[in-house]
Structure formats: structure tokens, C-alpha cells
Design a protein around this motif. Sequence first.
Motif, PDB file in Angstrom:
ATOM      1  N   ALA B 221       0.761  -1.068   0.016  1.00 25.29           N
ATOM      2  CA  ALA B 221       0.050   0.263  -0.007  1.00 25.29           C
ATOM      3  C   ALA B 221       0.919   1.298  -0.028  1.00 25.29           C
ATOM      4  O   ALA B 221       0.559   2.329  -0.519  1.00 25.29           O
ATOM      5  CB  ALA B 221      -0.788  -0.238   1.351  1.00 25.29           C
ATOM      6  N   PHE B 242      -5.191   1.394  -5.414  1.00 26.26           N
ATOM      7  CA  PHE B 242      -6.240   2.152  -4.676  1.00 26.26           C
ATOM      8  C   PHE B 242      -7.639   0.811  -4.905  1.00 26.26           C
ATOM      9  O   PHE B 242      -8.407   0.895  -3.874  1.00 26.26           O
ATOM     10  CB  PHE B 242      -6.480   3.312  -5.299  1.00 26.26           C
ATOM     11  CG  PHE B 242      -5.151   4.506  -4.772  1.00 26.26           C
ATOM     12  CD1 PHE B 242      -5.470   4.969  -3.549  1.00 26.26           C
ATOM     13  CD2 PHE B 242      -4.531   4.628  -5.653  1.00 26.26           C
ATOM     14  CE1 PHE B 242      -4.417   5.878  -3.247  1.00 26.26           C
ATOM     15  CE2 PHE B 242      -3.520   5.709  -5.258  1.00 26.26           C
ATOM     16  CZ  PHE B 242      -3.628   6.152  -4.183  1.00 26.26           C
ATOM     17  N   PHE B 245      -7.426  -2.136  -2.687  1.00 25.96           N
ATOM     18  CA  PHE B 245      -7.555  -2.157  -1.170  1.00 25.96           C
ATOM     19  C   PHE B 245      -8.971  -1.557  -1.103  1.00 25.96           C
ATOM     20  O   PHE B 245      -9.564  -2.039   0.036  1.00 25.96           O
ATOM     21  CB  PHE B 245      -6.581  -1.195  -0.568  1.00 25.96           C
ATOM     22  CG  PHE B 245      -5.416  -1.823  -0.336  1.00 25.96           C
ATOM     23  CD1 PHE B 245      -5.118  -2.485   0.874  1.00 25.96           C
ATOM     24  CD2 PHE B 245      -4.232  -1.774  -1.337  1.00 25.96           C
ATOM     25  CE1 PHE B 245      -3.658  -3.305   1.046  1.00 25.96           C
ATOM     26  CE2 PHE B 245      -2.917  -2.476  -1.165  1.00 25.96           C
ATOM     27  CZ  PHE B 245      -2.699  -3.137   0.276  1.00 25.96           C
ATOM     28  N   GLU B 246      -9.567  -0.706  -2.001  1.00 20.21           N
ATOM     29  CA  GLU B 246     -10.953  -0.371  -1.818  1.00 20.21           C
ATOM     30  C   GLU B 246     -11.873  -1.276  -2.134  1.00 20.21           C
ATOM     31  O   GLU B 246     -12.621  -1.741  -1.179  1.00 20.21           O
ATOM     32  CB  GLU B 246     -10.922   0.927  -2.995  1.00 20.21           C
ATOM     33  CG  GLU B 246     -12.665   1.457  -2.985  1.00 20.21           C
ATOM     34  CD  GLU B 246     -12.547   2.711  -1.860  1.00 20.21           C
ATOM     35  OE1 GLU B 246     -11.691   3.387  -1.778  1.00 20.21           O
ATOM     36  OE2 GLU B 246     -13.693   2.870  -1.500  1.00 20.21           O
ATOM     37  N   ILE B 257      -6.637  -9.207   2.891  1.00 20.68           N
ATOM     38  CA  ILE B 257      -6.745  -7.948   3.337  1.00 20.68           C
ATOM     39  C   ILE B 257      -7.129  -7.894   4.666  1.00 20.68           C
ATOM     40  O   ILE B 257      -7.083  -7.055   5.627  1.00 20.68           O
ATOM     41  CB  ILE B 257      -7.390  -6.967   2.356  1.00 20.68           C
ATOM     42  CG1 ILE B 257      -6.688  -6.555   1.197  1.00 20.68           C
ATOM     43  CG2 ILE B 257      -7.752  -5.426   2.769  1.00 20.68           C
ATOM     44  CD1 ILE B 257      -7.281  -5.924  -0.042  1.00 20.68           C
ATOM     45  N   LYS B 262      -5.251  -4.110  11.472  1.00 21.10           N
ATOM     46  CA  LYS B 262      -4.701  -2.704  11.286  1.00 21.10           C
ATOM     47  C   LYS B 262      -4.757  -2.002  12.345  1.00 21.10           C
ATOM     48  O   LYS B 262      -5.623  -2.132  13.171  1.00 21.10           O
ATOM     49  CB  LYS B 262      -5.635  -2.312  10.195  1.00 21.10           C
ATOM     50  CG  LYS B 262      -5.710  -2.953   8.892  1.00 21.10           C
ATOM     51  CD  LYS B 262      -6.987  -2.676   7.915  1.00 21.10           C
ATOM     52  CE  LYS B 262      -7.169  -3.789   6.903  1.00 21.10           C
ATOM     53  NZ  LYS B 262      -7.349  -5.097   7.387  1.00 21.10           N
ATOM     54  N   GLN B 265      -8.157  -0.240  14.512  1.00 19.06           N
ATOM     55  CA  GLN B 265      -9.215  -0.974  14.049  1.00 19.06           C
ATOM     56  C   GLN B 265      -9.656  -1.655  15.329  1.00 19.06           C
ATOM     57  O   GLN B 265      -8.822  -2.676  15.962  1.00 19.06           O
ATOM     58  CB  GLN B 265      -8.784  -1.816  13.208  1.00 19.06           C
ATOM     59  CG  GLN B 265      -9.780  -2.746  12.564  1.00 19.06           C
ATOM     60  CD  GLN B 265      -9.417  -4.171  11.763  1.00 19.06           C
ATOM     61  OE1 GLN B 265      -8.346  -4.657  12.228  1.00 19.06           O
ATOM     62  NE2 GLN B 265      -9.841  -4.476  10.737  1.00 19.06           N
TER      63      GLN B 265
ATOM     64  N   PRO C 261      -1.962  -0.818   5.631  1.00 20.17           N
ATOM     65  CA  PRO C 261      -2.166  -1.570   4.490  1.00 20.17           C
ATOM     66  C   PRO C 261      -3.412  -0.889   3.743  1.00 20.17           C
ATOM     67  O   PRO C 261      -4.591  -1.241   3.733  1.00 20.17           O
ATOM     68  CB  PRO C 261      -2.725  -2.946   4.971  1.00 20.17           C
ATOM     69  CG  PRO C 261      -2.972  -2.717   6.357  1.00 20.17           C
ATOM     70  CD  PRO C 261      -1.837  -1.571   6.909  1.00 20.17           C
ATOM     71  N   ASP C 262      -3.503   0.335   3.353  1.00 18.07           N
ATOM     72  CA  ASP C 262      -4.438   1.408   2.907  1.00 18.07           C
ATOM     73  C   ASP C 262      -3.787   2.279   2.049  1.00 18.07           C
ATOM     74  O   ASP C 262      -3.142   3.094   2.624  1.00 18.07           O
ATOM     75  CB  ASP C 262      -5.236   1.811   4.187  1.00 18.07           C
ATOM     76  CG  ASP C 262      -6.516   2.418   3.259  1.00 18.07           C
ATOM     77  OD1 ASP C 262      -6.462   2.864   2.134  1.00 18.07           O
ATOM     78  OD2 ASP C 262      -7.478   2.910   4.074  1.00 18.07           O
ATOM     79  N   LYS C 264      -4.672   4.795   0.722  1.00 16.29           N
ATOM     80  CA  LYS C 264      -5.174   6.262   0.907  1.00 16.29           C
ATOM     81  C   LYS C 264      -4.504   7.077   2.017  1.00 16.29           C
ATOM     82  O   LYS C 264      -4.752   8.233   2.304  1.00 16.29           O
ATOM     83  CB  LYS C 264      -6.564   6.220   1.240  1.00 16.29           C
ATOM     84  CG  LYS C 264      -7.518   6.035  -0.180  1.00 16.29           C
ATOM     85  CD  LYS C 264      -9.111   5.788  -0.052  1.00 16.29           C
ATOM     86  CE  LYS C 264      -9.266   4.691   0.770  1.00 16.29           C
ATOM     87  NZ  LYS C 264     -10.570   4.523   0.805  1.00 16.29           N
ATOM     88  N   LEU C 265      -3.893   6.174   2.926  1.00 14.86           N
ATOM     89  CA  LEU C 265      -3.475   6.631   4.197  1.00 14.86           C
ATOM     90  C   LEU C 265      -1.961   6.969   4.160  1.00 14.86           C
ATOM     91  O   LEU C 265      -1.227   7.044   5.143  1.00 14.86           O
ATOM     92  CB  LEU C 265      -3.734   5.886   5.659  1.00 14.86           C
ATOM     93  CG  LEU C 265      -5.272   5.656   5.824  1.00 14.86           C
ATOM     94  CD1 LEU C 265      -5.352   4.790   6.950  1.00 14.86           C
ATOM     95  CD2 LEU C 265      -5.792   6.992   6.002  1.00 14.86           C
TER      96      LEU C 265
END
Lengths: 298, 330, 322
Positions: B221, B242, B245-246, B257, B262, B265, C261-262, C264-265
Motif C-alpha cells: 500500500a 487504490f 484495497f478499496e 486484506i 490494522k 481498528q 495496508p491502505d 489512501k493513508l
Amino acid sequence: MELSKAVNSSTTIKKEKKYSPLRELLKNWKKQKNALWASLFILLLITVAIIGPFIAPYDPYKPDYNAMLQGPGIDHIAGTDEYGRDIFSRLLFGARISLTVSFLSVFLGAIGGTILGLLSGYFGGWLDRLIMRSSDVMFAFPDILLAIAIVAILGPGLTNVVIAVSIFSIPSFARLVRSSTLEAKETVFVEAAKSMGASHFRIMFQHILPETLGSLIVFISMRIGTAILAASSLSFLGLGASPETPDWGAMLSLGRDYLGTSTHVVMMPGIAIFLTVLAFNIVGDGLRDVLDPKTKNE
Amino acid sequence: MEKLLQVEKLETQFTKDKQKIKILHGVNFHIHQGEVLGLVGESGSGKSITSLSIMKLFKGTSGEINSGRILFNGDEDLINKSETEMRKIRGKQIAMIFQEPMTSLNPVMKIGEQLLEPIRLHLGLEEKKAKEHAVSILKKVGIPRAEEIMNEFPHQLSGGMRQRIMIAMAISCNPQLLIADEPSTALDVTIQAQILDLMKQLQQKEKMSVLLITHDLGVVAEMCERVVVMYAGRVVEEADVFDLFESPKHPYTKGLIASVPKLGQKKEKLDSIKGNVPNPSELPKGCKFAPRCNDVMPICYEQEPPELNLENARSCSCWLYKEERGGIRV
Amino acid sequence: MSKTLLKVTGLKKSFSIPAGMFEKKKLLKAVHDVSFMIPEGKTFSLVGESGCGKSTTGRLISRLIEPGDGEIWLDGEEISQKKEAQLKGMRKKVQMIFQDPYASLNPRMKVRDIVAEPLTIHTNLSRAERYKQVSEILEVVGLSDYHANRYAHEFSGGQRQRIGIARALIMKPKLIIADEPVSALDVSIQAQILNLLKELQAEFDLTYLFISHDLSVVEHISDHIGVMYLGTIVESGPKEVIFSNPQHPYTKALLSSIPIPDPKLRRERIILQGDLPSPVNPPAGCRFHTRCPVAMDICKGTEPPVKPGETAGHFVSCHLVE
């Protein structure tokens, strides 16, 4: 690396066929061609040692003054010695003596050496230093000299040969087991056993000893050859079996006076010793390839 | 954008105990010029074998490429190249960094010597120029006292420093493609951040293409533009980072995923993928992921799903997306 | 408040490392004044990079290595200086799970004997009774009795770790020390094992000392966290505080280093300069000052004291914190 992992992991289990260490061992053993033959020879030898006295054509002790120093022929396939005794029958009887002496001495030496090596490697410290320095002292003497010295003190005779050969085997076994012990002591599963509160005895015999077993078996098979040679040498020197005993070494010793005239008297026991020692060494080499993880090429 | 590397229907196998084990089963993907592509998968997915196949680095193993094409720079098929030709490409046009730098550096050779080797070989610079070039590269990868380091041995350096040296060696001849196989996995978190940051900077400055092989979705990522997900020697999904992961498409990607914890979370229970990673010699019939899949259908146990093209230039090999649901068969 | 199961105060341990012939013997200060406590039924995690002393701390508490200085109170009993023979009770209460599920199981033993080993050591149960308990516990960790008669190498990494967990559980221990239990596993398997550990905690009222380098894993499993750097705990406190309001610059940098793991971040990170100093020769004063982005003069000379933070149970060792 992933590469080797992927390839190795694929050989672990084949479907539902259950894994067994023994089957694995036999499978690998069949690939060792030379060692397979040598082990068959040893098997034959052991059979002879057991049933030899029943199939021997002549009495190995009974002199026959009409048939002294005869060469190999129809009556006596391996010839006769200076008293007219049948060499073939004596060899058959001798197989039992040689194998008993060598097996017994090596096993006694292996047991003693393994225990000392385990203690030495596992506990370390002063015990380790004591055991290792003592074996260094014994290593400083040539093997055979040491054996001669021991027999000289204890007196001649087969029992004392066994004691002598086992004593001089101890240091080599102790060293071997100590080094594998040092390695096994560092494994995580030994640490795990410690964390569970396993006793020293349990850790040594349940977890460490099996790790040393592979190299131990290899070494035992190699040492049997050495032990046969040592026992024969002692008998040859007159320190082992008494001259009339059909021991291979003693037969060699008797025959040496006729080396110029009747070669077969020395040749026959010589060949027997040579083949036996060779067979054990080849088996040892084969076992090393199969069992010893250090020389195994993955 | 132009395609720098195009891998088509790549099949690679290994031989063990006279038994052929196929590790790659028709791998397809491509890398654009100046792009960072992530190749993601777990152990046994074949991601490292893919990189070794591209470099044709099978020396000392039983590995061999069965079939497929590896087109580099347009129409050069690496599969047809001889070992001598490959040697000219390796290090010069395609360079590689491995997970454990200590095993790829020669322990008895000075850093300088090892660094100069490819420079002399591929760039043909004279001694003094080569040395200057080496020092400038070391400075570029952020190594302090570069001149002194040239005379030191690998064991005198820390893990992070060694990985910097490896990167310096890899970029010393300005390769077009850098293959990085788990470059930061053996490093501590704070050192990993340094190395990833360095790789990102270099990639942008040099306009290199990078094939980043990793199991760490976090690294993907952070670093990649596009991602290829592998499972059991096959590409199961390919998408923009993107998009991936989206809205992951393949149930395996979804599970992967979801199963990563995370930060921030608040979840009592992680979503996990049931079962175990399959063994390459005992793969199930049909879709290889079927036994672990939550959305499994009868057809999955029968037939392997084809690679289906979906919107946004992404693709996915899963029966869930067959024609009537918008996928277009390749 | 539930009662405290484990309390560690002032734990210290040095290893002497072999020096050259003419050199002075060197001391590696692996653990330097570590204190923390774990309430019954909770999870405390030690997190840090390689060489920070987290594994050594775990091994000191499980009495796997020779004790150093400091006190270890387990269930109201001081165990740090006891002889092995006096540790029988402690060995039943504390079990370990190791990082490498390949190396921690004896390759020559069958699974049921591996799992039964603690029973063999500590009880007089008959073989049949032991195996009965093994079948039950295998069921609990998600394996079946069908696996019991096999060797450990026939299993995948995740299954082996389940075997390791079954072995740790069979004595019904109070404290489980888990040293990087999931870091050798694949991502999809990691989640299975973490979930299992959490379920088991609820079911058997277990207390965990969890040792890990992976902050995301630690956040998921812990109640309290201690962040270690070069042998000391630089910051400790409830999980929420450590992750949402970290005070120590090292904790901040560590949190910022984790790749999220994103995509966007993607963010500006605090990237620490330089390498970890060697624990043989740790920096004077605050051990972190050589890499600290906000180091002051005082940090070079004086070791910062442990100061309580705003929230109960939060402690920081930094001169910047008032």
C-alpha cells in the motif's frame, strides 16, 4: 528461500500414506548400492557366526598329523595348518569369536562413551573439562599401545581383549556424542522442554540422545571394523586368544612361521579379516549418507 | 504508457526425486515504464520463483522454464536468451535485491571491490572514473563516510547498511527494471521505513520500473501503483493499488486484506482465511483456492476459472465474475 | 480490579560475551531495569526491535536463563532466585509458545507425545489418560485426534503452531509467555492463530505475556503495552493510550514506521536516522538520544526517570514529559 521451501515441502507426505521413520530409512538404504551388498555380506557373516559350528566339516581343534600344511583342495577347501586342522572350519568358528569380541567391545565402549559424552556436553563446566581432558590423555596414546597396556595389566585372554578394546573406544564415542549434544542442546525444542520443567534426565535421554543417534550408529559400524583389527592384532601378538583357539588373529599369528612355504595359512584368515573390516566400513559410509544430517545434501 | 516487461503464460517447474513439480502455472502480468508493481503472495505462491524465472537464475537448482514468454523492452524474449546474453542483461538492464543482504554479499570481499565489479563489467569505466562513480552511488543511497566504507567488509556493517549497499550495487548501472524480493522483511521496523523511503526516492528520481515482491500488504500500500496477487502459482487478481484495497474482487484478496490487523481498528476478531496454504505438489482440482473460499460454488471444484477482465483495467480469475456478471473472458 | 498475576520489578540481565585474547571481557546489557505487572486474565505485550531485550525478558520470567537482578512475583510468589528444584509449581503455571513452530517441536516425537509431555513430566497419569487429555486439547485448538499419531513435520506452519499451543494449554497454566508466536506464519494463517489465542484466553481465563515486533498484531491482542528500546521500557500503558496518545518520541517514530495496508493513508513518516546502537555499548543518558529527533542536552547525560502520564497506568521515560 521460498524456492527450496516449495520444493522440499512437496515431498513431505504423499496423500494418505503414513510417514514412518523406519520406512524412510529403508527407502534411502536401498539407494546405497555398495552398502547394500556389504550389509548382505555382514548378514551372511552373522549367520555363519551362529550356525558355523553346525556346518563346519571338521573339528577345528582336532589335529590330523596326516594332513599337515595342506594347500586348498577337495578335502580341505581352505587347506590345513601346521597341526593338520581344517582352516575353513577354524574360520567358521573364528567368525563367532571375532564378531562377538568386536560387537561386545564396541557396544560397551559406545554405552560408556555416550553417557560420558552426554554428561559432558549437557552439563559443561568442570565435569566437561574433567571428561574431555581425561579422553585427551587417552588420545595421546596410539590405540593399540593403549590396548596392549591394558591387556598387559589385566593379563591375556579374550575377556580382557573385550575390556581393553571397549576402554579405548570410550573417548572417541564421548567426543562424538559431546559435539552432537552441544548442538542439540541449543535447539528450540530442548528449550521448550526446559520451560515445561523437564528433568535433566528426560532432556538428555528423550530429546538430546535421539538427535545424536544417527551419527552414533554410523560411528558404531565404523568402529566395529577397527575393533576386529584391534582384537586380531592383540591375538596376533599373543595377548588375546590362546594359540589353539580358532581366532582369526591367533591363526594369523600361528601361520607367520610358514609364510614362505604355505602362504594359505596366513592368507585365509587375512582375507577373512580384510573382507569383514571392509564390509563394516562400507556399511558405515552408506549409513552416514542415510543418517548423518551433517553430510546429508538436501 | 509503454510496457517494459511483459510476462505471458509463464510456466516453471522443479524436479525433485525424479518427480516434476510445477510451481508456476501460466503467470501473466506486465510492468509499465517507470512503474512500481507489487507482486503479493504467501509462501508457496510462486512469487519468488517468478522473479528468478525473469532473471533465469536457476543455477544449482532443478528449476526450468517450461513455456511462456518474457518480453523485455518490446520484443526481446528473455526465454530465448543464452546464459552469456543473460549475464549482460543481469545487473545492467535488470537488477535484483534480495531479502537477506548478507547471503548475497561476499563476506571476504571488500564492499568497494564488490561494488566496482558490475560497474567495470557493464559500464566499461576506467579505474578512477569507476571508483568515483561507486562513491557517488553510495552517497546517493545515504551511506555516510562513503570513501571509508569502500574499504570495509560486509560483516562490519549493520543489516540496514548492508541493504543500502545491495541497493547501491543494484542501481549502479542505471537498470531499467529493479526486482526487489522482500527487500525490507529481514529489517527492523524503523530501518524498514528508512529503506522503503530510500527506494521510493530513488525510483522517482531515476524513473526506474520496480517489481516489488512482498507478503506485506502494508508495504504494498505504501509503495506500489499496481498490484498482482498470486496464489498457488497463478495470478488471481491484478488491479490498481487504490482499487485493490478499496474493492478487492477475488475472495483470496478479500480474505488477505481482512486478515491483516490494522492500527486503530477496533475488532474483537480478525477475519481469517480458513484452512492452510496448499502444497504445490498436492493442489486440488478446479480453482486452487476453492477449499478455503467462502463464496465457493460447485463449478469451482470442477474447472479452473479463466482470467477475466473487469472494469478499470483490472482482472481477476474467479468464477464469481464470469461473463454475465460483467467480466470479459480473455 | 482483578488481582495481579505477574509483577516484575527492576529486572536486569547482562551477558558476558567472549572477548579477544587481549581485550577486556565485555558485557552485553540485554535487560536494564524493566518493571511491569499483568493483572489476571489480561494481555501485556512487550514490543520493540531486535536486540531491545524483549525476548530476554520473557526468558528471565520463564526462568530459562540464569536469573539476573530484580524481582519476579508470580501469583504471590517470588521466583526470580529459586533453584530449579523449587520451581515445580511455577513450571506448571507458566507455559511458553515459541516463534518457530518448526524448531520448537521435537521432530522425532509424535504429536500426541509432544502435547502430552507436560503431563508426563508433572503428573502420574497413565498413558491412556494422558492421550485422552491430548485428544481433548487438540480439539480445543482446532485439530483432531486424527492428527495425534503423526510427526510434527507432516504439518503446515499454522497447524504446528496449534500443536505448540495445545502443548502449552494442557497443564491449564495461568500465564502463557508467547514469544513472537505469529511472526513466522503467513498472513492468512496469522489471523487464525491470533483469533485462537483470543478465544482461548476468554475460555480458560489465561494471562498472556506477548512478545512481538509487530505493532499491528500487538494492538489487536493486548490490553497493556510496554515499548522497549535497548533493554529498557521507554513507555508503557493501556493499549488505547499508547496508540492514540503516545508520549515518547520512540513510540511515535515506531508507530509512524509501520506500513499501513491502505494506500489512501500514505503519510509523512517520522523516519529515524541511523542504526540501533549496540547493547554492548549503549549510549549514556537517555539510550534513545542518538536517534531522537527532539533530543536536548540533558538527554545526553542524564537517564530520564519513569514519570506517570495523564492516564492511570501510563508511564513514560522522557525528559520532555512533564
